[in-house]
Write an enzyme that holds these catalytic residues in place. Structure first.
Site, mmCIF file in Angstrom:
data_model
loop_
_atom_site.group_PDB
_atom_site.id
_atom_site.type_symbol
_atom_site.label_atom_id
_atom_site.label_comp_id
_atom_site.label_asym_id
_atom_site.label_seq_id
_atom_site.Cartn_x
_atom_site.Cartn_y
_atom_site.Cartn_z
ATOM 1 N N LYS A 143 -37.361 -2.907 2.734
ATOM 2 C CA LYS A 143 -38.772 -2.513 2.734
ATOM 3 C C LYS A 143 -38.947 -1.161 3.437
ATOM 4 C CE LYS A 143 -43.240 -4.137 4.379
ATOM 5 N NZ LYS A 143 -43.963 -5.205 5.052
ATOM 6 N N GLU A 203 -28.247 -1.872 9.061
ATOM 7 C CA GLU A 203 -27.212 -2.602 8.321
ATOM 8 C C GLU A 203 -27.215 -2.199 6.845
ATOM 9 O OE1 GLU A 203 -29.448 -3.866 10.371
ATOM 10 O OE2 GLU A 203 -28.650 -5.534 11.541
ATOM 11 N N GLY A 256 -41.643 -8.803 4.928
ATOM 12 C CA GLY A 256 -40.231 -8.884 4.563
ATOM 13 C C GLY A 256 -39.801 -10.302 4.222
ATOM 14 N N ARG A 257 -40.230 -11.268 5.061
ATOM 15 C CA ARG A 257 -39.738 -12.642 4.841
ATOM 16 C C ARG A 257 -40.481 -13.373 3.729
ATOM 17 N NH1 ARG A 257 -41.157 -11.540 9.866
ATOM 18 N NH2 ARG A 257 -43.008 -12.429 10.825
ATOM 19 N N GLU A 316 -38.908 -16.220 12.989
ATOM 20 C CA GLU A 316 -39.386 -14.835 13.084
ATOM 21 C C GLU A 316 -40.915 -14.810 12.975
ATOM 22 O OE1 GLU A 316 -36.851 -11.249 11.820
ATOM 23 O OE2 GLU A 316 -38.381 -11.282 10.270
ATOM 24 N N HIS A 339 -21.856 -35.723 9.240
ATOM 25 C CA HIS A 339 -20.561 -35.776 9.940
ATOM 26 C C HIS A 339 -20.476 -34.687 10.999
ATOM 27 C CE1 HIS A 339 -19.150 -38.761 7.052
ATOM 28 N NE2 HIS A 339 -19.894 -38.082 6.197
ATOM 29 N N LYS A 359 -32.471 -3.327 18.572
ATOM 30 C CA LYS A 359 -32.145 -2.207 17.676
ATOM 31 C C LYS A 359 -32.107 -0.892 18.471
ATOM 32 C CE LYS A 359 -34.571 -4.188 13.653
ATOM 33 N NZ LYS A 359 -35.694 -4.032 12.732
HETATM 34 O O1 F6P Z 1 -35.070 -8.235 11.476
HETATM 35 C C1 F6P Z 1 -36.258 -7.574 11.312
HETATM 36 C C2 F6P Z 1 -36.596 -7.266 9.887
HETATM 37 O O2 F6P Z 1 -37.585 -6.317 9.899
HETATM 38 C C3 F6P Z 1 -37.032 -8.483 9.077
HETATM 39 O O3 F6P Z 1 -38.329 -8.863 9.318
HETATM 40 C C4 F6P Z 1 -36.780 -7.993 7.705
HETATM 41 O O4 F6P Z 1 -36.795 -9.030 6.760
HETATM 42 C C5 F6P Z 1 -35.435 -7.334 7.873
HETATM 43 O O5 F6P Z 1 -35.482 -6.745 9.151
HETATM 44 C C6 F6P Z 1 -35.070 -6.322 6.841
HETATM 45 O O6 F6P Z 1 -35.976 -5.273 6.831
HETATM 46 P P1 F6P Z 1 -35.977 -4.194 5.654
HETATM 47 O O7 F6P Z 1 -36.339 -4.904 4.401
HETATM 48 O O8 F6P Z 1 -37.011 -3.177 6.051
HETATM 49 O O9 F6P Z 1 -34.611 -3.613 5.577
#
Ligand code: F6P
Length: 546
Positions: free
Chosen positions: A209, A215, A267-268, A353, A384, A512
């Site tokens: 987003k 990452e 995002g979620r 979250e 288990h 971060k």
């Molecule tokens: O971990 C924080 C967060 O902002 C989440 O809420 C989100 O889903 C994820 O990182 C990925 O964010 P983006 O879609 O901006 O890469």
């Protein structure tokens, strides 16, 4: 913003606290004994899902008091504000309109006065075109070769939902593409994928987003280099889904290969947007639309069903009831279906979250426990592993058991055994086993009175542990859409009672920032001078060992 009254000072809260004392004096077994119709009375239906709440401590009196709490905290008003596109994510000044993404009935949804439907339709059309082109080999990889694999790069909400659904809908895959997901910045995640895939025939999706998540950017950079090195191109083989198209263009993506996302989609809850592209590539556009339609049916239920039949409302209130009045700190999710393997991870983000917060929307302390710790594994594997604790520890941990009536395989006996286990666990949790029965079994086994006195407590099944059973007819796009929407709204309801903004996540920011400060040290720079002795020592050890 008007300040929120402390939850403890609400008469409805105090009434629930008193009421819990009465409830704790009875048991689920007693509730069933007193009402032979309990199983039917507390079995609900929502958008094709059957939800059994009979094995929770719900009673008419509890329902009434939870209703009072919902009214006192304005849950229905918050729900209506969400559907109306008001900026209920106040800390970020954003609307929360994932429901608009799946409601293709023509209903009006506006953000800042602007109708969002046309944008959603355009994005869906762009997705459908891309899916058709890839499936129909009109869009090809390097050297004109058809795409064989899709590598999706994204993390958190940009990965968990799509990865869950692509796996869960394996029986509905069409188009013959292999779908692969990499979220972690850990090269151990990406390296084996790249080694196994052919850069000429792989389409790389970058879902972010913000397009600034470390990452995803790092993985995208490495994948871009891999494409180029293998004779492919970023322009033809990389597609971005983002609310920051400028950043994606700066990264080198072709404007036509950038699909939109908007600030009013969290995002979620973004899997319903173009972030769901890997789902559409896996199962086709018609199935993706069926997924949206299943969720929309559940939305309609949430929006219109009377309180006492409104399943997400009941689930959200039960979450507050168990968390704050019964002291349940955790919630187990056990899908009796291997294909829902990633559901617990998806729900961890959704629940924790969203509602893992101590400050309310007006800045006041919430003063009570909020989101439970969510964990789980598919059944029967979990039986288990952690079920021992569920059955016999002092902790009360509500459990969601998910059952799918009809499997998509034809191996004889397996599904019968699976369902029998799932159902049996809800019985064992709810009713346990009386000491008299255990005593009899030990006596029959020839154990001495002394042995029995010692063994009985260890073999005790106290029961009285709540389980919610969610039954799906089949695992298909519509039922999964409804299931995930059910959980989304449950989290919304609990968050509204607690007075939280369930749509921000400031708690993830500090780590971060600190990682960005430490990173240069790993490339040879002098470490930050103000490091604590633990971090400085560990950093020195790591650098020395590399
Ligand atoms: O971990 C924080 C967060 O902002 C989440 O809420 C989100 O889903 C994820 O990182 C990925 O964010 P983006 O879609 O901006 O890469």
């Amino acid at each position: 913003m008007p300040s929120l009254p402390p939850l403890h000072e609400l008469p409805a809260w105090a009434a629930l606290a008193r009421h819990q004392g009465e409830c704790a004096a009875t048991t689920l077994a007693a509730l069933f004994a007193a009402d032979p119709d309990r199983g039917r009375r507390y079995r609900f239906e929502a958008a094709g899902l059957l939800v059994d709440l009979a094995k929770t401590h719900l009673t008419p009196a509890t329902l009434g008091r939870l209703g009072d709490l919902a009214r006192a905290t304005g849950v229905e008003a918050w729900r209506d504000r969400m559907f109306a596109g008001e900026p209920i994510n106040e800390s970020e000044g954003r609307a929360v309109l994932h429901v608009a993404l799946r409601d293709r009935s023509g209903r009006s949804y506006r953000v800042d006065g602007e109708e969002v439907g046309p944008r959603i339709d355009a994005a869906l059309a762009q997705m459908a075109t891309l899916v058709d082109e890839v499936h129909g080999c009109k869009r090809r990889g390097a050297g004109g070769r058809p795409f064989e694999n899709v590598l999706h790069l994204g993390i958190g909400g940009s990965e968990l939902g799509p990865a869950l659904l692509v796996e869960a809908l394996a029986a509905h895959h069409t188009g013959g593409l292999g779908l692969h997901f990499v979220a972690n910045v850990d090269g151990h995640a990406l390296a084996p994928r790249l080694a196994a895939l052919d850069p000429a025939t792989t389409l790389v999706l970058v879902a972010s987003k913000t397009f600034s998540t470390e990452e995803t950017r790092k993985n995208a950079e490495t994948a871009a280099a891999w494409l180029r090195h293998g004779g492919g191109t970023v322009e033809r083989q990389m597609v971005a889904i983002t609310a920051r198209p400028d950043a994606a263009r700066a990264f080198g993506l072709a404007p036509d290969n950038i699909l939109p996302l908007w600030d009013w989609v969290g995002g979620r809850t973004s899997l319903w947007s173009a972030v769901g592209l890997p789902i559409a590539l896996a199962v086709g556009t018609a199935n993706f639309r069926a997924l949206l339609a299943g969720a929309a049916r559940l939305d309609e239920h949430f929006r219109t069903a009377p309180f006492e039949f409104n399943v997400p409302m009941l689930l959200g209130l039960l979450e507050v009831w168990y968390t704050d009045f019964w002291g349940a700190g955790a919630h187990a999710v056990v899908p009796y279906d291997e294909r829902l393997r990633r559901l617990p991870a998806y729900l961890q983000q959704l629940e924790m979250e969203s509602n893992g917060k101590a400050a309310r929307r007006d800045g006041s302390p919430v003063g009570v426990a909020t989101a439970p710790i969510v964990f789980g594994e598919p059944g029967t594997n979990g039986q288990h592993a952690f079920f021992q604790l569920l059955h016999q520890s002092e902790r009360l941990i509500p459990v969601d058991v998910l059952l799918v009536a009809r499997p998509d395989h034809d191996l004889p006996g397996h599904h019968d055994a699976l369902l029998a286990n799932g159902l049996a666990q809800t019985q064992a949790l709810a009713f346990g086993q009386s000491d008299a029965v255990t005593h009899q079994a030990l006596t029959a086994a020839g154990r001495s009175a002394e042995d029995i006195a010692r063994l009985l407590p260890q073999r005790r099944f106290p029961g009285n542990r709540p389980a919610t059973t969610i039954l799906l007819d089949r695992l298909d796009p519509a039922s999964l859409g409804a299931l995930l929407a059910l959980y989304e709204h449950k989290v919304f309801v609990a968050g509204a009672v607690w007075g939280l903004n369930s749509y921000d996540q400031w708690g993830v920011e500090l780590g971060k920032v600190l990682a960005r400060r430490l990173a240069p040290a790993f490339e040879g720079d002098t470490p930050p001078p103000d490091l604590d002795s633990s971090t400085a020592g560990l950093l020195a050890e790591l650098l020395a060992r590399r």
